[in-house]
Write a protein that holds these residues in place. Structure first.
Motif, short mmCIF file in Angstrom:
data_model
loop_
_atom_site.label_atom_id
_atom_site.label_comp_id
_atom_site.label_asym_id
_atom_site.label_seq_id
_atom_site.Cartn_x
_atom_site.Cartn_y
_atom_site.Cartn_z
N ARG A 87 -23.35 -8.53 -1.44
CA ARG A 87 -23.85 -8.66 -1.94
C ARG A 87 -23.72 -8.85 -3.90
NH1 ARG A 87 -27.70 -5.19 -1.28
NH2 ARG A 87 -28.15 -6.51 1.00
N ARG A 88 -22.78 -7.14 -3.60
CA ARG A 88 -21.58 -7.74 -5.32
C ARG A 88 -20.88 -8.48 -5.16
NH1 ARG A 88 -20.56 -3.36 -2.69
NH2 ARG A 88 -18.05 -3.32 -2.16
N ASN A 89 -20.74 -9.78 -4.31
CA ASN A 89 -20.30 -11.22 -4.63
C ASN A 89 -20.73 -12.30 -4.56
OD1 ASN A 89 -17.27 -10.94 -4.43
ND2 ASN A 89 -17.56 -9.54 -2.82
N GLY A 90 -22.59 -12.00 -4.50
CA GLY A 90 -23.32 -12.60 -4.57
C GLY A 90 -23.70 -14.02 -4.24
N VAL A 91 -23.86 -13.23 -2.68
CA VAL A 91 -24.07 -13.89 -1.18
C VAL A 91 -25.00 -13.25 -0.76
CG1 VAL A 91 -22.90 -14.63 0.81
CG2 VAL A 91 -21.37 -14.26 -0.60
N GLN A 92 -25.99 -14.11 -0.43
CA GLN A 92 -27.46 -13.36 0.55
C GLN A 92 -26.63 -13.32 1.88
OE1 GLN A 92 -30.41 -13.52 -0.53
NE2 GLN A 92 -30.22 -13.08 -2.66
N LEU A 93 -26.92 -12.26 2.48
CA LEU A 93 -26.79 -11.82 3.94
C LEU A 93 -27.75 -12.75 4.75
CD1 LEU A 93 -24.93 -11.68 6.68
CD2 LEU A 93 -25.35 -8.82 5.76
#
Length: 148
Positions: A87-93
C-alpha cells in the motif's frame, strides 16, 4: 517496453503454481483485462517487487493478485507481512482464497487485503471471479492516471 510487451502489465501475480498462474493470466485476458504478468512464487515475486520499488524509473504494478497454496494460511500470512508495504508503494492487494463466508473474508481484509476473490473449480464461476478482479481494478483507478 517491458519484457518485449507492447502494453505494460498493470496486474502482477504471485502464484506458486505455474499452471494456475497461466490459467489466471489467460482468463484475465479473455475477460478483457489489462496486461498482466506472473512474477513467480512468493520469493521470486517479492524479489521482483523490491527491485521495482527500488528503481524510481521502473514500471510499477497497480494491482497485485496473490494466490499462494503452499499451506492453508499462506495467503493470509503474506497479506499480514506485506500488505502495508504494498500500500505504501501504491499497489492494491487482491487475494485468491478458497470460498469462505463473510467472517472469513473479513480476516483477509483485516490482514491488509484490498479485495478478496475465490478460487473456483467450475470454469464459469472462475471466469466470474476474474471478471470481478478486472472490475475491482477498474473501479480503483486514479482519475489522474489517464495519459500518464
Amino acid at each position: 517496453m517491458l519484457l518485449g510487451l507492447d502494453i505494460l502489465p498493470v496486474i502482477h501475480v504471485i502464484d506458486d503454481d505455474a499452471h494456475s498462474a497461466r490459467l489466471l493470466l489467460g482468463t484475465l485476458a479473455k475477460c478483457g483485462g489489462p496486461g498482466a504478468l506472473h512474477l513467480g512464487d512468493e520469493n521470486e515475486g517479492l524479489a521482483a517487487l523490491r527491485r521495482c520499488f527500488d528503481d524510481p524509473a521502473a514500471h510499477r504494478p497497480e494491482l497485485l493478485v496473490v494466490d499462494i497454496k503452499s499451506h492453508s494460511g499462506a495467503v493470509r500470512d503474506f497479506t499480514k507481512r506485506h500488505g502495508d508495504w504494498l500500500r505504501r508503494n501504491g499497489v492494491q492487494l487482491a487475494v485468491m482464497v478458497p470460498p469462505t463466508d463473510r467472517s472469513g473474508r473479513e480476516e483477509y481484509y483485516e490482514a491488509g487485503a484490498d479485495a478478496v476473490f475465490f478460487r473456483q473449480p467450475e470454469l464459469d464461476a472462475y471466469r466470474r471471479e476474474m471478471a470481478g478482479i478486472i472490475s475491482f481494478w477498474a473501479r480503483t483507478q486514479r482519475l489522474d492516471a489517464v495519459g500518464m
